[in-house]
Write a protein that holds these residues in place. Structure first.
Motif, PDB file in Angstrom:
ATOM      1  N   ASN A 397       2.659   4.350  -4.953  1.00 26.85           N
ATOM      2  CA  ASN A 397       1.945   4.964  -3.825  1.00 26.85           C
ATOM      3  C   ASN A 397       2.151   4.193  -2.539  1.00 26.85           C
ATOM      4  N   ILE A 398       2.242   2.843  -2.640  1.00 24.03           N
ATOM      5  CA  ILE A 398       2.466   2.079  -1.406  1.00 24.03           C
ATOM      6  C   ILE A 398       3.846   2.375  -0.851  1.00 24.03           C
ATOM      7  N   GLN A 399       4.805   2.673  -1.768  1.00 23.52           N
ATOM      8  CA  GLN A 399       6.136   3.052  -1.313  1.00 23.52           C
ATOM      9  C   GLN A 399       6.095   4.439  -0.664  1.00 23.52           C
ATOM     10  N   ASN A 403       6.954   5.561   3.160  1.00 19.69           N
ATOM     11  CA  ASN A 403       7.871   6.660   3.508  1.00 19.69           C
ATOM     12  C   ASN A 403       7.193   7.647   4.467  1.00 19.69           C
ATOM     13  N   ARG A 404       5.885   7.933   4.280  1.00 22.08           N
ATOM     14  CA  ARG A 404       5.184   8.904   5.127  1.00 22.08           C
ATOM     15  C   ARG A 404       4.998   8.416   6.567  1.00 22.08           C
ATOM     16  N   LEU A 405       5.190   7.136   6.797  1.00 19.91           N
ATOM     17  CA  LEU A 405       4.997   6.587   8.146  1.00 19.91           C
ATOM     18  C   LEU A 405       6.316   6.323   8.860  1.00 19.91           C
ATOM     19  N   GLN A 406       7.416   6.731   8.276  1.00 23.49           N
ATOM     20  CA  GLN A 406       8.700   6.516   8.949  1.00 23.49           C
ATOM     21  C   GLN A 406       8.882   7.567  10.059  1.00 23.49           C
ATOM     22  N   MET A 438      -0.105  -5.628   6.074  1.00 22.55           N
ATOM     23  CA  MET A 438      -0.969  -5.542   4.893  1.00 22.55           C
ATOM     24  C   MET A 438      -0.272  -4.786   3.764  1.00 22.55           C
ATOM     25  N   MET A 439       0.434  -3.725   4.124  1.00 22.67           N
ATOM     26  CA  MET A 439       1.147  -2.964   3.099  1.00 22.67           C
ATOM     27  C   MET A 439       2.243  -3.823   2.446  1.00 22.67           C
ATOM     28  N   GLU A 444       4.156  -7.005  -2.196  1.00 21.01           N
ATOM     29  CA  GLU A 444       4.571  -8.290  -2.795  1.00 21.01           C
ATOM     30  C   GLU A 444       3.617  -8.704  -3.901  1.00 21.01           C
ATOM     31  N   SER A 445       2.322  -8.524  -3.681  1.00 22.44           N
ATOM     32  CA  SER A 445       1.348  -8.865  -4.720  1.00 22.44           C
ATOM     33  C   SER A 445       1.542  -8.000  -5.951  1.00 22.44           C
ATOM     34  N   GLY A 446       1.841  -6.733  -5.742  1.00 21.96           N
ATOM     35  CA  GLY A 446       2.084  -5.854  -6.872  1.00 21.96           C
ATOM     36  C   GLY A 446       3.306  -6.278  -7.672  1.00 21.96           C
TER      37      GLY A 446
END
Length: 642
Positions: A397-399, A403-406, A438-439, A444-446
């Motif tokens: 979902n973070i990916q 993508n939705r903000l490009q 933050m994203m 990275e944490s994931g």
């Protein structure tokens, strides 16, 4: 013992015989010489008379005729005999018609000749002529004693020399005869007797020298053999009785000493009368020192059980499976004690059996711990699988959000315009508010969480024990990640607070190994080092690990795990790889981590695992593993052996 030649029997017998023969020979020689002397004197007298008889007519004719020349011819004729010393012819008036004298012989034996034949031998013969015969003169002949005795003395000397030589030859012959017939058989008999020990039950007997089976030596040897046989029979019977007694005694001793338990017997006074091998191992006191000593002086750990020992002696009461704790050299040991009375016709003491159950208790605890770890491992694997699903959703979902903000996607631009906000303004706002940062941290944490879950699954998964080429650098890094995610100490110290210094050699060859086994060894080393540094941590000395990976000169791979903790004392480092040995409090450690690690490295891979003091303090654990080709050869050898 070697007998000197002059003390040997053959030498003494030969000397006695030679002296006897020598004396008899001398007497016989002297008798021959005396007889020859008498015969020589008689021969001299007879020869002298015969000689004078030959010249009597010529001498009488010269005296009757007064012919001096004829008389001188007669004298010269008599001087043809070398033994004649003086010749003189006188007529009836007393006038010397002819005479001549030869000098006496000068020789060393001349005095002896005079003693034997006199100073001179004079023969005086009257000269007769005519019919009837009447005296017309006299002829006198004197012989030289030495010249007369010269042949006799020569014969006597030869006779004496021959007698002495004969005695010497006889002495040598007798000595040789006595040696071969008496001394050598006796010496061989003595040597044969010296080789025989009556205590040895074998068929060796005194050997009879050849040719002496029926003489005194043979009789002596046969008598000696009979005595030795009887003595051996007596010794054999005695040894058989002693052997049976010793066999029973040794059987009882071996049974007692073979027991894995310490077995101690005491009499009614509490003194030790039986002490087996296990009791010596348990207390460090040998049997000869323990027997006869008071029980508590040699086995002080039995102090709490002395009341039950006295009860067994005086009342015949037994006590079974009493658990006893005893701390020896800083190590807690657990023992089961059984006490029962020692009875024959009455109660003569007590028997105490002590069993060391420390290992059994540790194994029981280890089995319980192992079951717990299996349960935890299964739970961890299940949790990892469960965590993987939402974690994958988060990363996915973070990916999608990214993508939705490009800006360059038409669908994103249309949706933003439909909402009354240009896409550029939305991106600028999110950038100003650091939403993209933050994203990125979420992503990275994931990913880090995914690596941790993957390492947990890899470590908890059952291994098929197949050796594969493994990158040691990567394996060390995975072990560090597991240690970071797993280790914590009382909430005030975590593995993340430890500085990790990496000293990896470039272009390291792969190692043929089972990665999970090596990872288990590395985790044990890291956890032990972290616990040691946590106990001695201070702000002036922050905890630090130095991990070194390099190749050694013999073609193996060397891995060093060095900490800056308090170090390991020599008395502990000698035992640090022993099973169940631990310096941690009860319930914290099992004492099996390092021993299992040592077994994995040494037995499974033919490598080495040892500890040494670090240069700046602390401890350095060194692990060496053969590289890929050497490890493959060893693995094939182990498979062939299996």
């Amino acid at each position: 013992m070697r007998i000197q030649r002059k003390h040997s029997l053959s030498y003494r017998q030969a000397m006695i015989t030679v002296l006897t023969v020598f004396v008899i020979g001398l007497l016989f020689s002297f008798y021959q010489i005396v007889t020859d002397l008498a015969q020589e004197r008689e021969r001299l007298h007879r020869d002298a008379l015969e000689l004078l008889g030959l010249v009597r007519f010529s001498a009488a004719q010269a005296a009757f005729n007064g012919d001096d020349d004829q008389a001188r011819r007669v004298v010269r004729g008599l001087f043809e005999y070398a033994s004649v010393h003086r010749v003189e012819i006188r007529n009836d008036t007393g006038r010397v018609m002819a005479g001549e004298t030869r000098p006496l012989a000068e020789a060393r034996l001349a005095p002896l000749a005079k003693q034997l034949f006199g100073d001179s031998n004079n023969y005086r013969v009257p000269l007769l002529w005519g019919e009837p015969a009447r005296p017309v003169g006299v002829v006198t002949v004197t012989y030289d004693s030495y010249r007369v005795a010269q042949d006799f003395l020569q014969r006597a000397r030869h006779m004496l020399l021959f007698g002495i030589l004969r005695n010497l030859v006889l002495a040598l012959l007798l000595s040789v005869i006595f040696y071969y017939t008496l001394t050598r058989p006796l010496v061989r008999t003595t040597a044969s007797l010296a080789d025989i020990s009556p205590l040895q039950q074998n068929a060796h007997r005194i050997r009879i020298p050849r040719g002496h089976q029926r003489d005194e030596i043979g009789l002596l040897v046969n008598t000696g053999n009979r005595v030795i046989d009887q003595y051996r029979l007596h010794i054999r019977q005695q040894e058989e009785a002693e052997a049976e007694l010793n066999r029973l005694r040794n059987l009882l001793t071996n049974v007692v000493d073979s027991m894995p338990s310490a077995l101690v017997c005491v009499n009614v006074d509490g003194a030790v009368i039986q002490w087996n091998h296990q009791a010596s191992i348990m207390t460090g006191i040998p049997t000869d020192l323990a027997v006869g000593s008071p029980l508590l002086s040699v086995f002080p750990m039995l102090q709490p059980e002395m009341g039950r020992v006295r009860a067994a002696i005086h009342k015949g009461a037994s006590a079974h499976d009493r658990r006893l704790r005893w701390e020896h050299e800083g190590e807690l040991r657990l023992y089961d004690v059984t006490i029962y009375p020692l009875t024959t016709n009455g109660i003569d003491g007590a028997v105490i059996r002590v069993d060391d159950v420390t290992g059994r208790v540790h194994i029981e605890e280890m089995m319980i711990h192992s079951e717990k770890m299996l349960s935890i491992g299964g739970l961890a694997a299940g949790m990892a699988h469960e965590i993987n699903n939402p974690l994958a959703g988060i990363l996915q979902n973070i990916q999608v959000i990214n993508n939705r903000l490009q800006e360059d996607l038409p669908a994103n631009r249309q949706a933003a315009e439909a909402c009354g906000a240009p896409i550029e303004a939305v991106v600028r706002y999110l950038t100003e508010r650091k939403v993209f940062d933050m994203m990125a941290r979420i992503r990275e944490s994931g990913r880090r969480a995914a690596r941790i879950v993957d390492n947990m699954l890899s470590f908890s998964r059952k291994s098929d024990h197949r050796h594969k080429p493994t990158d040691m650098t990567r394996l060390v890094e995975q072990s560090l990640e597991l240690a970071v995610s797993d280790y914590s100490l009382e909430g005030s110290f975590s593995f993340r607070d430890i500085e990790i210094v990496r000293e990896y050699q470039a272009s390291l060859p792969p190692v043929l190994c089972d990665g999970s086994q090596i990872q288990q060894v590395l985790l044990n080393l890291l956890k032990n080092g972290a616990q040691a540094m946590a106990a001695e941590s201070s702000p002036s000395r922050p905890p630090r690990f130095v991990i070194r990976i390099s190749t050694s000169g013999n073609g193996s791979l060397r891995v060093e795990v060095e900490d800056n903790g308090p170090g390991i004392p020599p008395e502990i480092s000698r035992r640090i790889f022993e099973p169940f040995y631990t310096t941690k409090p009860v319930g914290v450690g099992t004492g099996l981590g390092l021993s299992v690690s040592y077994f994995i490295i040494s037995e499974n891979y033919g490598g080495e695992l040892y500890v040494e003091e670090a240069s700046g303090g602390g401890a350095r654990f060194v692990m060496t593993l053969p590289c890929q080709r050497e490890a493959r050869d060893r693995a094939q050898g182990l498979m062939q052996a299996d």
